[in-house]
Structure formats: C-alpha cells, structure tokens
Write a protein that holds these residues in place. Structure first.
Motif, PDB file in Angstrom:
ATOM      1  N   GLU A   1      -7.967   5.389  -3.359  1.00  0.00           N
ATOM      2  CA  GLU A   1      -8.482   6.333  -4.347  1.00  0.00           C
ATOM      3  C   GLU A   1      -8.251   5.832  -5.774  1.00  0.00           C
ATOM      4  N   ALA A   2      -7.237   4.978  -5.940  1.00  0.00           N
ATOM      5  CA  ALA A   2      -6.923   4.461  -7.268  1.00  0.00           C
ATOM      6  C   ALA A   2      -7.729   3.207  -7.611  1.00  0.00           C
TER       7      ALA A   2
ATOM      8  N   VAL B   1      -6.488   8.761 -11.955  1.00  0.00           N
ATOM      9  CA  VAL B   1      -5.793   7.597 -12.505  1.00  0.00           C
ATOM     10  C   VAL B   1      -6.724   6.885 -13.480  1.00  0.00           C
TER      11      VAL B   1
ATOM     12  N   LEU C   1      -6.288  15.635 -10.823  1.00  0.00           N
ATOM     13  CA  LEU C   1      -5.584  14.529 -11.477  1.00  0.00           C
ATOM     14  C   LEU C   1      -6.278  13.214 -11.151  1.00  0.00           C
TER      15      LEU C   1
ATOM     16  N   GLU D   1       1.351   4.220  -2.845  1.00  0.00           N
ATOM     17  CA  GLU D   1       1.245   5.656  -2.561  1.00  0.00           C
ATOM     18  C   GLU D   1       2.454   6.399  -3.134  1.00  0.00           C
TER      19      GLU D   1
ATOM     20  N   GLY E   1      -4.618   6.818  -0.251  1.00  0.00           N
ATOM     21  CA  GLY E   1      -4.125   7.072  -1.597  1.00  0.00           C
ATOM     22  C   GLY E   1      -4.292   5.864  -2.504  1.00  0.00           C
TER      23      GLY E   1
ATOM     24  N   SER F   1       0.819  -1.203   0.000  1.00  0.00           N
ATOM     25  CA  SER F   1       0.000   0.000   0.000  1.00  0.00           C
ATOM     26  C   SER F   1       0.860   1.262   0.000  1.00  0.00           C
ATOM     27  N   THR F   2       1.892   1.283   0.823  1.00  0.00           N
ATOM     28  CA  THR F   2       2.773   2.457   0.836  1.00  0.00           C
ATOM     29  C   THR F   2       3.581   2.535  -0.463  1.00  0.00           C
TER      30      THR F   2
ATOM     31  N   LEU G   1       2.258   6.539  -6.910  1.00  0.00           N
ATOM     32  CA  LEU G   1       1.325   7.572  -7.369  1.00  0.00           C
ATOM     33  C   LEU G   1       1.978   8.956  -7.322  1.00  0.00           C
ATOM     34  N   LYS G   2       2.691   9.230  -6.226  1.00  0.00           N
ATOM     35  CA  LYS G   2       3.361  10.528  -6.133  1.00  0.00           C
ATOM     36  C   LYS G   2       4.380  10.690  -7.263  1.00  0.00           C
TER      37      LYS G   2
ATOM     38  N   PHE H   1       2.379  11.265 -10.573  1.00  0.00           N
ATOM     39  CA  PHE H   1       1.837  12.621 -10.649  1.00  0.00           C
ATOM     40  C   PHE H   1       2.915  13.599 -11.121  1.00  0.00           C
ATOM     41  N   ARG H   2       4.067  13.498 -10.463  1.00  0.00           N
ATOM     42  CA  ARG H   2       5.125  14.443 -10.772  1.00  0.00           C
ATOM     43  C   ARG H   2       5.626  14.265 -12.203  1.00  0.00           C
TER      44      ARG H   2
END
Lengths: 788, 788
Positions: free
Chosen positions: A493-494, A477, A475, A443, A490, A439-440, A446-447, A450-451
């Motif tokens: 959310e995906a 996914v 933004l 996360e 996070g 899970s982490t 995803l960060k 995004f970038r």
C-alpha cells in the motif's frame, strides 16, 4: 568446571571442591586422590599462611573396584561404615545396577605458616570427591558393561548436583565468609562416552558449566584440540580457556592463531622425565599460569553472572516487545534464560544457581524437538547461537494480563546493532523491534508512524477516539514513485501503483499514498548528471501524510531533494521512515543511510528498517528501529495501546547471533579490509577510472557505481528498453562464461558485491564487463549495419 | 577423496590416482611411495587378471627434502631433468619461496595373470603423486617455516586441481573406456595446519570432496573420531564413511551408536606386530572391507551426481518460484548450486566437474560475508545446512526477462515436506511456495485464492480485464470469528474486527470478510459438549467470498460444522485455505490437519499454510502449499500473470535443513516415541482420566486436551472472565514454583508440549496442575466465605 560462589572479603575463608564424577582404572588410578595428595605435598613444600583441611572421598564403585579397595585398601584413609555427607543416602552394600556404596574417606589438616592453635574460624578446605569408580582402565561405558555396574545419566547428574550443592553449604549468596570454587574433571576426551554410553559433552550439557579445555601439545594435538573445542562449542558450552603441556612442537602458534579472539591459550611447561621431586619444581614453574587461569575463570564467571543480572534492565531499556504494554512490565517480570536444553529453559535464579523450568507454553514457540532432536539439529546448529557466543535469551512473563504474550529471545550482543545505529544516526534510535523480513519490518514501521502521527496531532487522535470505527479518516503515506518496500499488503500500500500492485496481483491494493517523482543522479559519458522528472512538483503533503523513503530500483535519488523532503516532513510533524532493508550496512558504501551522498542530508529518521545484509546472507531477521518519541506514543495504562504485532520467531536466537557476528565483522577494520580505519568509511570498491571508461562506451547509457553496487544501463530504444526487455541476455550469457553470475533488469545490468569483497575482485569484474560490453556494442553495430 | 568419473562398461580400463598434497618427514616417509610399493608387492603376491602400469612421482619439495633425495636418492626410481606431466611448468631448481622442483619419478609395469604381450589396449594405471614434501617429520606449517619453504593455499589448490584434471585426461564425460578414481590423502588430523598455517579442513573446502574419515581405535579414539567428524560436518563436508583399526577396545560400539543413521563405520583388523609378510595377509583379510568402502564411495558419488542431475526437473515440478512465470522457465535455465564458498557458487557443470562462479547479483541476497566471515558464521552454522545433509541449492536464471528475479535456494530434501503433505492430504498439494513466517504465508495464500477464484469465475475476470483499475470489485474472505492469521495487513484483513485490528493499531484495517460464529467443542464435568453460538447462522456467502479457516484462540471448532462449510465452499467454487501455521505438524495430535476429529472432515483445502513447528523451534520458515489447479491459475505467457511475491531469504538453506530434519524426526517412530508406528497417529499425550478429573474440579469450567495442547478454562465471572482478566495469576505463580512455565489467556490457562514430549512428562504436568487448581479453588472459596 564451575565457580558457584565468590567473595570479595579481604581474607575470605576458601573452599575448593574437586569432583571426579567418573573414574576408571580405580583404585590404581584416582584423580581425586592425586589432587588430595599433590596438594598435601605441595603444602608441605610451600605452606600457605592459613590452615587447610584436605579430604578425599570415594562415594560409589563397581564391585570389582569396591572389592579392590576392601581387599587391598589404599595407603592411608579408611572405610567408614556410616554414610558421610549428604550424597550417600543408601547405606552399605550393593545399591542396584551393580554399583556399591564405597564410603572411602581420608583427610588431613595442614597447618598454615601463620596460623596458631587458637584459630577462631574453621580452616579453609580442599574437598576431593570421586563419585563413581570402575576397576578397568578403559572407557567408562566399557568398564560399566564389563563390570556389570551401570549408572544412568540422570543418576550421574543428580549426584553431581548434590555434590555441587553440598560444596556450597555454608556459602550463602551474599556472605563474604566463604569463597567457594568447584572444579569438575571429566574422563577422557570431550566426546568420550560416559558409563551409559552417552557422550560426556552431552551428558553434562544440562549444567552448561564453563569449560577449561585441556589441549594436546603433541604431534597431531593441534587438530585434536581444535576439533574438541568445536564439539564443545557446537553444544553451546562456553570455553573459558585452553591449556596444554608443551612438547617442544610450538603447537601454541597455530592454536593461538585459531583461538585468537576466541579463547585464551595457556602453555604449561613440559612435565619433567625426572620425577624425583614429585613435580614440586614443575608446580612452582606452573604456578603463575594456574593463577592466570584461575583469574580468567573467576572473571568469566563474574561477567556471566553480571550479564544475567543486568539483562532485565538492559532489556527494558532497549527492547520493544511485541504485544507488550511496557508501562506494565517492571524489570522484576523479565525472566532471563541462560539456555534451552530439551523442553526446559535454564533460568538464572537467586544465588547464581541456574535451574530448569519446563516450557509449558512453548515459548520457544514451536518447541517440537526433544533433547535428542536438539542433539541432532540444535546441538549442531542451534545451541551454539544461544549460548556459545555469550548469548543470553530473554523471556518476559506478564502475569495474567492480556492475550498471548509472545516470548522474545534476544542476544545481549544486540547492542552492537544499537551501537551501530548510534554511530550512524548520532543517537536518534533508542528502541529495537524485531521481525522476520523487510516487508514485516515495514509493516511495523508503518504502524509506528501512524501512531506517532496521531499522537502528535491530538485533534486527530480525539477524532479517532470519538469515532470508534475511525474509518472516517484516511491516513496516507508520502513516498517516492518507483520505490519498493515488500510484498505484504501493508508494505504494498505504501508503493505507487505498478503492474506488481495490480488487481490481478492483489485485489485489496489501493495505493494509500501520495507518490512523488524524484530527480535521479547517474554518470553518463564520464559526467555526473541530475535527471529531473517531467513534472518537478512536490506531492500534496497535507496532514494525512507520512513519509517513506527507499531505494527506487537501481535509481540513485538526488540527495538534496531527499534532504529537503525530510526537513519539510519534520517541520510538518510527519514521521519519517528510512527503509534501509536494501541500503543498510554499507550496501551503498560508507557507514551511512541511503547512499554515499546521504551524509550531506544531515537528517535523521524517526523510524528505520534493516534486514538482508544484517545477518550476512545466512538467515532471515529484520529490525525496526525507533526513536524514543515514537516508543512513547505507545505507552499507556492499557495493553490495547501497546504495539500488537508479533511473529513466532521474533528475535530468534540464531538470527541475532548471525546479525551480531556479521555487523561486528563488517565494522571491524581487522576483519573488513575495506574499512578505512580512521574514518570508518568503506573504501571505493569500483575503480573510478574503469567506471568512467565504461560510461564512455557507445553501448552504455549511464552508470551508477556506489558502495557495493555497480549498475549499468545499456543504450536501448523502443522495446529494447525497460524492465521487460531481453536486450542484455546475450551479454549476460557471455559474462556467465567468464564466471560472473549477473541478473538483468531489462536493459540495466548490475553487479553487487559484499562489504568485504576485495577491490581486486571488483576490478577484475569491471574489466570483464568492460570487455564484454565493448564486444556487445560491436556486435549490435554489425547487426545494425547488416540490417541496414 | 573424490571420484571424478566412473564407467559402466563391463571390462573398463581403470585408473587409480592417489595424491598426497602435503608430505612431511620426506623422503623417509612418503605415503605415495608406500601406496606405489604396497600395490606392487600385493600385485606380485596376488596378481590381477589385467596388466597395471604403476608410477610414483614427487613434484616439489623444500631444499632439505630435495637435497636428501639428490644426495641419498631413494631405492629405485630416478630423477628426471625434464618436466613430466602437466603439473610442473617451471623447470628445475628453486622456484621461489624455498620450494624446488624435484622431478622424482619411478614406474613399474605389472603384467596381469591373463594378459599377453600383444594387448590391444594400454594397461590400467595406478598413478601416485606427492605434490609438496618437507624433510622434518612435524606439522606442515612448522616444517615449512623451519625449512624456509612456504607454499600458499592458492598454490596448493591450483596444483591439486591440475593433478585431478590430469588424472581425468583420456576419461571423457560419456566414455566407457576409462574408469577413474581419485583419492587424496591429507596430512595428519582434519584440523591440522597445512603449510601456510590454514587448517586443512578449511584449505581444501573449495573442492568439497566427499571424505573418508580415518578414525582412531585406541583409548581416547572415540572422542577424537567424533570431534573430527563434527569439524568436517561443520564445514559442510559429506563424510562417506568412517574407518579405523581395531585395537581390541570395541570402539565401534559407541561409534556405531553415534554414527547410526549418519555414516557407515568400518573396522579394519589390527595391524599385526609381526610384519614379516609385509602386511600381505592383513591386506587379504581387509580386502572385503576395502571393497565395501569403495562401493560406498562410488554409490555416494553416483547418488550425488544423480541428485545434481535430477534437480532441475524436480525443481520445475514442485517449486513455485517467486516472481517467476513458470511457463517461461525451461529446465535448462535452472542452475544447480552444490554449495557456496566465499562469494562464489559452486555449480555443477558438465562432466561431473564442480566449478566456481562469482555471484555478482548477490543471489544469496545479502551476500555480505567473505570466506573468512563464513569461516566464522557459515562454516559453523551455515555451510552445514547447505551441504552437509545432502542439501543442494537452486538458482534460477531467467535470461533477460522482467524485473528482479529473486534467487531461490531449496534443499532437495524438501521432498519430505511434500511427501508429508502427500500423506495427510492424499495428494492434493503439488506446489510449494516459500516465505518467512505464518503471516507472509497467509498473504501468499490469499493472493493465490483471489486468483483462483477469478480464474474459476471467468465473468469476473473479464470484468477485471475490462476495468483496468479493477477497484469496482470488492473481494472478501469468509472466515471464522475469533480466528487469527498474523499481523501484516493482508492477514489482518482476513480477521474479524477486534481490539487488535482497531484504528489505533492499524488505521488501514477494514476487515474484508464475512465472519462466522462457529460452534465449539470442549469437556465440562467429564462430558464433551458442543457450544452453539447465539445466532447459529451462516454468513452471507456470495460470489465474492473466499474462505479461511483457522484455530480460533484456544477454541476447538466443531468438526462437523467445518466439514459442511468446506463442502459448501467447494460447491460454490470458493477456494479453501487451511491456516495450519499453529495446528500443523501434530500440534493438535495425529497426522492431520486442524484437529483430532478432522480426519472425519474428509475434505481437502486448495491452499494450506505451514510454519512454526515445521522448523522445530529453530528458525523462521513458512510454506504455502497449493494444488495444481491453483498453480495453473498463474501460468500464462506474461510474467505479469505470475505470482509476484517474494522475500530475500525465501527458502533459505538453514530453514530448509531444519525443516527437513524436524519433520523427518517427528514422522519417524524410531525417533518420535509418541508415534504409533502402524497407524502413524500420535498417541494420546494427556492422560484421559486425569483430564476428566480436572474437568470435574469445581474451579474448572471446561477443558480441551488435544494433541500437544491442553487448555483449561477456569470458572470465572464478571471482570474475572475474558482475556483481560488477571484471575489466573496466583495459580500460574505457584505452577512456576513447581518448575512449569505457563502463559495465561485471561481465565484460560494452557500447556503445550512437543510432538516428542514423553507422556510421562505430560502426566506429571497434569498432576501438578490438578493439585494447584484444587488448592486455587479452595483459596477462592475461602476468600469468598471471608468476603461474605
């Protein structure tokens, strides 16, 4: 034992320092004197070409031992009244605790066969030293007590450090003038008590010198040698070699079998019963073995030092540190930690000298254990991982800039993971970011995505920079419906909305994606079929979309669909994340992403997450791999541009150690019998004919057998179908009686095995499952008839 | 050694089964025969009140060993042509692999001193058995090879299981008729090879029988005994006791020191050199020791069985399983796992018999390692944790309902953690939910708090139920500005906006809270001061607010403020979460939440998160503790009401083991010298006078010394102040030269030590820091003058 300096000069002057820190049974027994004398004798018997200056000294002793020397002397040598060397500060007499300065010293100059009187340089040296001696030939703690001559652990360590340091005098770090080798011989077994009662393997641990284990060739010696080795490894020692005397019991066969891939084993010829030649012929016979031993020690030492030396560059090349602007971290700022002992780091300083630093910022974040608790937990479970398997840890010092820089630990063998991903991704990934679970890892992915997306779409980035809040942009996914990526917000959310994401479970969930219904593949009545979703339509994939792919429950997604999806995303500069937390490491067979058909995808992600199987079921650890382009989206002049995400135990040593061992084990066809060595593919574990037969059973709707997974959907209707169904419970109860523990997903049952599970076991599982499903079907039929 | 059944009847009939699986040097040497004969002799010397039927049998042997019996026989006994017992299936002659059936059998009936001819019941029994014998007195693998009589590991295990099973015949699970005790004596040292070459400690591992380690009382025996013990513990054995023969070297002193708090140690009297009385007087002298040993074995066995038996209820009472509707999980559905070996669980079935189950759903989620890789990782790092420290693991079987039930492992000693929280929270917490790090623990805490809040505000819950999307309601947290709870999205949402939560870092962040500016406390110029925020106002705390409190950087929040805040929240039915990830476990001193003044809070949270120090810096693990009221908010008839959050390694065994050991260590004033035993408070680690002096230094703005933390803010202005400042870098560089590794937060520097760090070390740190800050201040002054 330790090598503190070595030279590559063609004819270097040599110094061999032999230290016996603890000697009991003295002076009748003196190992330093034995070395001193044997060398002299052997030199006379077989002179070396160059001259050698040999000395032996005894620094301190209990009163009875000191008196025995005073009264009876030892043949040769003399008592000196002045202190010699830098080790003895206090002069003469009782120096407290019942220990006296002895000042015994003897020396000889052995002229080399090719030397002459006018040698320009000082001769090579053999320096033998006994640090502390007691008279009675018993365990040091007992001798110390009986002779009322106690020495504390810190005194022993302090003295030993000075002896080693003095041994190095004249040997500067970069000089080629002097080649120094130091050997320390401990007293008794590895866990024999020292004078204070501390076990010697604990006493000397702060030095963490590489060890030569002197094994036992006698009856019972196999067990004793192996257990002694395990005591050393538990405490984080590197064992360079095992050596023992042959007693005609071929102990080397089982020892070689145990130590294979661990440590080289040497067998010395039996010591002759006829000692008339003072062992000269035995030394002759043994010389090649001792030479090999020395070569191994030197080569190990050089490798260790090289590793410590290369570590900063490797780390800067491969690691993606949390909370770190890599552009601001030059190699010089990387501190290499050799090991942890108590509340100190052992760090590698100049001149190949390991020194201790108090860790005042709890960089081993939670720090808690003192040295004794470490001897309770760490020594047995922890230090092993840090040091034993060639593990070196990192710590990054970022002088005075920015917030809380998390300390990072990393095993150098993590390159296995990198190499692994290199194998399967043909080099797309260049950076590894550590966290604790899938899970982490998602996360973080995803960060990163995004970038990367913002960085690839400068217009958007400018918008963001213009709007400090940046909240105007949403933004999303692009993900597959039914997929699951973890339970932190996070990752949730995906995922597409489901009862698991409802308001009752997580009121903050909004479902920030476009979710696609993919076609799936499975076997039904012995035929592979593609099931198309009701509306076969692609989601609206606009600029604001990123892609996550992942295993959707026990559904096998059509590989062609995935391949096209990835290609389209790449074309639109949408970063692609492969969530391999479940699927990674052969879970779905072969050595590839996603599934057995995925090699046909011919595509690479920008980011991928691995966890679960990576540490072989032992311990939590996750990695997010990223391409160089993703990494570059975070470089800049400001720390605030760095990826600011970290967890206390990021890249914790035990997890890295477990991962390295597991992945190595899975990958090696010597250890994983399921690997077909030429192709490096995993062989089929589920017997194809049996799978077909199961798919033909009337009670079965579909089967997917793939890699380590075999899922079977039972034919069910109405409330019997779906995840909430209890339909399979009687079947699973029967299988439990057959000794198979399975878990249902409603009317879907599945079996998982490991990448190393024998196909025979899988076949036996399938046979039992076949029988029980057949029985289950008949019962259902009967109850149906009965109901009718 | 194993006890398979025990009885509590007042005069139970007894059966003692002695099995020697592997015997070399046979028939000259036969341990089963030795036991048979010595018992008979001792019985004659000192008869028991009841009659005993004694037998000795030898089942299989190599040809040379079998021939030796055939040709020369053994005194007494006879060869039987028929098979006896159930162990020997194949009749007569060579049965393959060079091993033959021997069928040697001898028996005696010893009449008890108080028995008569007309005894109603069959007599007690001593059953001695040798399973496999070889002639040569060497290591079994060597004897097997030389005599061409090989036996595979599985054959040995199979035979041993049958011998143990036969020993139990007539002893039913609940009967009080027969008390059975089985002892298995292995051959040689713990790591001596068996006939196949496998080490015996590995060979017998699937049984995981409790061990009596026979130590060594001779010179060198201390080390050998300790190393052998470590080899056993590494492989997950429970060692019930260590016993050895006295050789006058008081080996028990260092052994007792090592084994203290681990294992009882027994010393047997020296075996007399005069053997004329056949050891009868030695047995006499030793009898009390053997009786104690037996008592310990029995009591250990009963405790182990009791633990396995009690586990389901305890688990159901305390654990909060992920993805589990507890209302649907009766105790009977809890499977207790004794250990893992290869791909199997060892589960406790009826009649105290441990049996193996293939784990076909990878409940050790990632499953990967086969038994050999476990021997590589697990055996050394893993099994230890599962089993060695009394660890028992859980697995919950939820027959046929709902999605993917994660398997959960839990050490029973986790009650230490519960007990710990009981100490400090006066019983508020009743449930523990496991995850991997502080961030996930906070995500779980938030989910708990949301539900509790909804459950306490039925109106809202009804609103949610009416609006299936539920998106109309915006739940927010009430939190302190500057606080930090982790980097996953959910934890981030509970933090006030900062550069770390900006769009560039996490575009999904919105900041779902009301964030308060709390007053802080620190020492400046030797005076403690409260600093009020500019606008001392409470945030808008409406119905939609939940509270999170936590450490805000290195700020110490005013305890009075916190106390009032908590009271207000409680009054408004806003659930209170204490984020103790950083602060827990004595980090801030004493045995309490939050900080040293927090005992004055007199308040309890509803939910609290712990991690970091809990596992002593070894391994990631986190817990979210909850009150019963919070737990109840998740019970119901539907699984969908359960808390659906889980990670693969939730409550992983190694983490639990490390946590239990660490917390126990910190809590025990025998191991943590910093605990004041009466009060159980942590003593002051930072010398108050030195802290005052530091606060008086002109270069220092404020100091907070508390528990294990000492933070110092340097006086700085403009760009020198704040987190981005490099102001302290030269100071820290100098401190590094003093051997102190520190990390800056801009112009704040801080030191952390562990709860067990000696105050002497802390004092020495403070002294060095004082000197260096003084020096630093002077340099700054000089440069200021120079600039002026």
């Amino acid at each position: 034992m330790s090598f503190l300096s070595s030279s590559s000069a063609p004819f270097p002057r040599k110094r061999f320092v032999y230290v016996k820190p603890i000697q009991t049974g003295f002076p009748d027994d003196s190992d330093s004197r034995f070395v001193y004398r044997k060398f002299s004798e052997f030199f006379t018997y077989k002179p070396l070409p160059f001259s050698v200056f040999v000395s032996n000294s005894v620094l301190k002793a209990s009163s009875p031992a000191a008196n025995a020397v005073l009264r009876n002397g030892m043949a040769g040598g003399s008592l000196r009244t002045e202190a010699f060397g830098a080790e003895v500060v206090e002069k003469g007499g009782n120096i407290g605790g019942g220990i006296e300065n002895v000042h015994w010293y003897e020396e000889r100059k052995m002229r080399g066969s090719e030397s002459n009187e006018t040698e320009l340089f000082p001769p090579s040296q053999i320096v033998c030293k006994t640090m502390y001696a007691w008279k009675e030939a018993v365990s040091p703690h007992l001798a110390a007590e009986r002779e009322e001559a106690m020495v504390g652990d810190s005194e022993v360590l302090h003295m030993l450090k000075r002896c080693l340091g003095n041994g190095l005098i004249g040997a500067s770090c970069n000089t080629e003038e002097l080649e120094v080798m130091c050997v320390i011989e401990t007293a008794g077994g590895v866990a024999s008590p020292g004078p204070s009662g501390s076990l010697q393997c604990d006493l000397y641990r702060p030095f963490r010198l590489p060890a030569i284990l002197v094994g036992d060739g006698r009856l019972g010696g196999i067990s004793g040698t192996i257990s002694a080795y395990e005591s050393l490894k538990l405490r984080g020692y590197d064992v360079a070699a095992v050596i023992f005397e042959d007693h005609g019991l071929v102990n080397e066969v089982p020892l070689l079998s145990y130590f294979r891939n661990r440590v080289p084993v040497f067998v010395l010829p039996s010591i002759p019963t006829d000692m008339s030649d003072d062992l000269m012929s035995w030394f002759d016979k043994s010389q090649m073995i001792f030479t090999s031993l020395k070569e191994i020690m030197l080569s190990d030492f050089r490798k260790r030092m090289q590793r410590l030396h290369d570590m900063p560059k490797k780390a800067c090349d491969i690691i993606w540190w949390p909370f770190t602007q890599h552009k601001l971290v030059p190699e010089e700022k990387v501190t290499v930690i050799d090991s942890r002992c108590g509340e100190n780091f052992a760090v590698n300083k100049s001149c190949n000298w390991i020194s201790q630093q108090f860790d005042a910022c709890a960089s081993w974040w939670t720090q808690g254990p003192d040295a004794n608790l470490q001897a309770e937990i760490s020594v047995q479970e922890f230090v092993l991982c840090i040091n034993a398997h060639g593990y070196i840890s990192f710590l990054l010092t970022l002088g005075g800039f920015g917030i809380a820089l998390d300390s990072m630990t990393l095993g150098n063998d993590i390159y296995f993971i990198i190499r692994f991903s290199g194998d399967i991704t043909k080099g797309w990934a260049s950076r590894v970011y550590f966290s604790d679970n899938g899970s982490t890892a998602v996360e973080i992915a995803l960060k990163m995505a995004f970038r990367k997306f913002l960085s690839d779409n400068k217009v958007l980035l400018d918008l963001v920079n213009a709007d400090v809040n940046g909240r105007s942009m949403d933004l999303k996914v692009l993900a597959l419906r039914g997929s699951y990526h973890g339970d932190t917000l996070g990752a949730m959310e995906a995922q597409a909305p489901s009862p698991y994401t409802g308001f009752l479970q997580q009121p903050w969930y909004r479902g920030r994606g476009h979710f696609l219904d993919p076609p799936t593949v499975s076997m039904s009545d012995d035929i592979w079929e593609v099931a198309l979703p009701q509306k076969m339509q692609s989601g609206k994939s606009g600029l604001e979309c990123l892609l996550i792919q992942g295993a959707g429950g026990m559904q096998m997604i059509d590989p062609l669909y995935q391949r096209i999806l990835v290609r389209e995303c790449k074309y639109r500069k949408i970063p692609v994340i492969f969530d391999e937390v479940f699927t990674g490491f052969w879970r779905l067979g072969r050595e590839i992403f996603m599934q057995s058909a995925a090699e046909m995808l011919y595509c690479q992600p920008d980011i991928a997450c691995f966890a679960k199987l990576m540490t072989g079921g032992i311990i939590p650890l996750a990695v997010t791999l990223a391409s160089d382009a993703v990494f570059e989206a975070f470089t800049g002049d400001s720390k605030l541009k760095a990826l600011l995400h970290g967890h206390s135990y990021s890249a914790h040593a035990m997890g890295c150690a477990a991962a390295v061992k597991s992945v190595k084990w899975f990958k090696d066809s010597n250890t994983n019998m399921n690997l077909i060595s030429e192709t490096r593919l995993l062989q089929e574990l589920w017997d194809a004919a049996l799978v077909s037969q199961i798919s033909l059973l009337p009670a079965v709707h579909r089967v997917v057998a793939l890699g380590t997974l075999c899922a079977i959907e039972l034919l069910a209707e109405g409330s019997n179908a779906g995840y909430a169904s209890m339909y399979a419970s009687s079947l699973l109860k029967n299988l439990l009686e057959d000794g198979i523990y399975m878990r249902p997903l409603g009317n879907v049952i599945y079996m998982m095995c490991g990448p190393c599970t024998s196909p025979d076991i899988c076949r036996s599982l399938l046979e039992k499952v076949y029988d029980r499903i057949q029985e289950f079907g008949l019962q259902k039929d009967e109850s149906a008839v009965f109901a009718a």
